[in-house]
Design a protein around this motif. Structure first.
Motif, PDB file in Angstrom:
ATOM      1  N   HIS A  22       0.754  -1.006  -0.080  1.00 55.39           N
ATOM      2  CA  HIS A  22      -0.213  -0.103   0.442  1.00 55.39           C
ATOM      3  C   HIS A  22       0.782   0.687  -0.063  1.00 55.39           C
ATOM      4  O   HIS A  22       1.338   1.341   0.112  1.00 55.39           O
ATOM      5  CB  HIS A  22      -1.322   0.248   1.441  1.00 55.39           C
ATOM      6  CG  HIS A  22      -0.659  -0.363   2.903  1.00 55.39           C
ATOM      7  ND1 HIS A  22       0.870   0.771   2.892  1.00 55.39           N
ATOM      8  CD2 HIS A  22      -0.410  -1.131   3.279  1.00 55.39           C
ATOM      9  CE1 HIS A  22       0.875   0.160   4.088  1.00 55.39           C
ATOM     10  NE2 HIS A  22       0.270  -0.633   4.510  1.00 55.39           N
ATOM     11  N   LEU A 268      -3.535   1.968   7.555  1.00 55.72           N
ATOM     12  CA  LEU A 268      -3.667   1.005   5.913  1.00 55.72           C
ATOM     13  C   LEU A 268      -3.543  -0.085   6.618  1.00 55.72           C
ATOM     14  O   LEU A 268      -2.416  -0.170   6.788  1.00 55.72           O
ATOM     15  CB  LEU A 268      -2.426   1.828   4.895  1.00 55.72           C
ATOM     16  CG  LEU A 268      -2.656   3.263   4.793  1.00 55.72           C
ATOM     17  CD1 LEU A 268      -1.687   3.031   3.474  1.00 55.72           C
ATOM     18  CD2 LEU A 268      -4.492   3.008   4.110  1.00 55.72           C
ATOM     19  N   LYS A 270      -2.650  -4.150   4.669  1.00 54.72           N
ATOM     20  CA  LYS A 270      -2.734  -4.358   3.322  1.00 54.72           C
ATOM     21  C   LYS A 270      -4.038  -5.540   3.040  1.00 54.72           C
ATOM     22  O   LYS A 270      -4.123  -6.230   1.683  1.00 54.72           O
ATOM     23  CB  LYS A 270      -1.796  -6.152   3.269  1.00 54.72           C
ATOM     24  CG  LYS A 270      -0.338  -5.581   3.822  1.00 54.72           C
ATOM     25  CD  LYS A 270       0.787  -6.826   3.466  1.00 54.72           C
ATOM     26  CE  LYS A 270       1.858  -6.114   3.329  1.00 54.72           C
ATOM     27  NZ  LYS A 270       3.355  -6.865   3.692  1.00 54.72           N
ATOM     28  N   GLU A 273      -7.142  -3.309  -0.181  1.00 54.36           N
ATOM     29  CA  GLU A 273      -7.097  -3.102  -1.435  1.00 54.36           C
ATOM     30  C   GLU A 273      -6.951  -2.060  -1.954  1.00 54.36           C
ATOM     31  O   GLU A 273      -6.529  -1.722  -3.297  1.00 54.36           O
ATOM     32  CB  GLU A 273      -7.763  -5.051  -2.559  1.00 54.36           C
ATOM     33  CG  GLU A 273      -7.603  -6.282  -1.484  1.00 54.36           C
ATOM     34  CD  GLU A 273      -7.854  -6.944  -2.922  1.00 54.36           C
ATOM     35  OE1 GLU A 273      -8.178  -6.681  -4.351  1.00 54.36           O
ATOM     36  OE2 GLU A 273      -7.444  -7.703  -2.355  1.00 54.36           O
ATOM     37  N   THR A 275      -6.601   0.864  -1.074  1.00 54.88           N
ATOM     38  CA  THR A 275      -5.007   1.776  -1.227  1.00 54.88           C
ATOM     39  C   THR A 275      -4.034   1.489  -1.337  1.00 54.88           C
ATOM     40  O   THR A 275      -3.044   1.351  -1.012  1.00 54.88           O
ATOM     41  CB  THR A 275      -5.074   2.410   0.066  1.00 54.88           C
ATOM     42  OG1 THR A 275      -5.205   1.006   1.253  1.00 54.88           O
ATOM     43  CG2 THR A 275      -6.687   2.978   0.527  1.00 54.88           C
ATOM     44  N   GLY A 276      -4.311  -0.171  -2.277  1.00 57.39           N
ATOM     45  CA  GLY A 276      -2.513  -0.989  -2.740  1.00 57.39           C
ATOM     46  C   GLY A 276      -1.925   0.049  -4.036  1.00 57.39           C
ATOM     47  O   GLY A 276      -3.327   0.735  -4.814  1.00 57.39           O
TER      48      GLY A 276
END
Ligand code: GLU
Length: 302
Positions: A22, A268, A270, A273, A275-276
């Motif tokens: 991210h 944030l 992992k 998704e 903000t990946g």
């Protein structure tokens, strides 16, 4: 301490392939690469795939893809922790021989039940900097032969650090040089307080080295001089300094950077998704947009 302009400085970005990178990872990776470039030092990528239950090849592939898309380049071959289990095992044996490890047999559920019973009776159970209850210390004094027989008979266990013994054996002052800051603005020479973590796990049957053990061994093996990583790992540095001291490893300089806030102001993750890095790419963002986003959060990038 390294001179800031030394060409011998070695930086590393060390993600675990257990999810998609991210914006916070982009920040760590870019900072490490830029700082290495600024002093003519080296930039390494390390894949921290020590936990087989959580590591996936597709996430490792995504790490290479996302970092390359960001315009980063790193030295090859990449060190993958899963390829160095014997190396970690040796250090574990050294610690066992020093008498600072013991096998802990309590399951997570058993610990939880004890904590709940204690708290229900009005007691306060100590917690680590991440808020998890410390492991009970009662097994530190289990009879060694009996414990080894239980392991041989297949009983689930984890090798834990007897924090008091380890602290007493670690020579010298336990502190570190912090060029960034901790969650409370801690900076400069920071006193390490590993006891806040209690008897941490250093090895389990399914993951022969814990994050803490593998990270200090790898940083030393790779000659890492500068650890630049997110503030979420600030307090873990105390455990790393303790292990470095016990194992006679050099202490790198540390710089913990602030965390990139998630869209809802929370950390944030992992598993989110949206903000990946890949999600930004798929929505048409460019690497320059990622840098601009990070700069917009107040992070200074060059
Ligand atoms: N592998 C760790 C993570 O993904 C980071 C390790 C480190 O930078 O020391 O959170």
């Amino acid at each position: 301490m390294q001179s800031p302009l030394s060409k011998n400085r070695v930086f590393r970005f060390a993600p675990s392939p257990n999810g998609l990178l991210h914006l916070g990872h982009a920040l760590s990776a870019i900072l490490n690469r830029d700082m290495a470039a600024a002093c003519g030092g080296r930039f390494l990528l390390r894949i921290e795939d020590i936990d087989p239950a959580r590591s996936r090849p597709e996430f490792e592939a995504a790490i290479y893809r996302d970092l390359a898309w960001l315009g980063l380049d790193w030295e090859r071959p990449v060190r993958r922790q899963s390829e160095h289990l014997a190396f970690y095992g040796e250090a574990l044996e050294r610690l066992k021989a020093m008498g600072v490890l013991y096998p802990g047999f309590l399951s997570r559920g058993e610990v939880k039940a004890r904590v709940e019973a204690h708290e229900a009776a009005g007691g306060v159970w100590p917690r680590d900097p991440d808020g998890a209850p410390l492991y009970p210390t009662g097994e530190r004094t289990l009879d060694r032969e009996e414990a080894l027989a239980a392991i041989a008979a297949g009983r689930q266990h984890a090798w834990r650090l007897d924090m008091d013994k380890a602290r007493a054996l670690a020579p010298g002052a336990l502190d570190w040089s912090e060029a960034g800051e901790g969650p409370r603005g801690e900076t400069g020479t920071v006193a390490a307080e590993p006891e806040r973590w209690g008897d941490v796990i250093l090895s389990r049957p399914d993951a022969p080295a814990s994050y803490h053990l593998a990270v200090v061994l790898d940083d030393a093996a790779q000659g890492v001089t500068d650890v630049v990583r997110g503030q979420d790992l600030f307090h873990a540095t105390a455990v790393h300094r303790l292990l470095q001291s016990l194992l006679g490893l050099p202490a790198p300089a540390y710089r913990h950077h602030g965390l990139v806030p998630g869209p809802d102001g929370r950390k944030l993750s992992k598993s989110n998704e949206d903000t990946g890095i890949a999600a930004y790419r798929e929505r048409g963002a460019s690497p320059a947009d990622i840098r601009a986003l990070l700069a917009g959060y107040g992070f200074v990038l060059h």
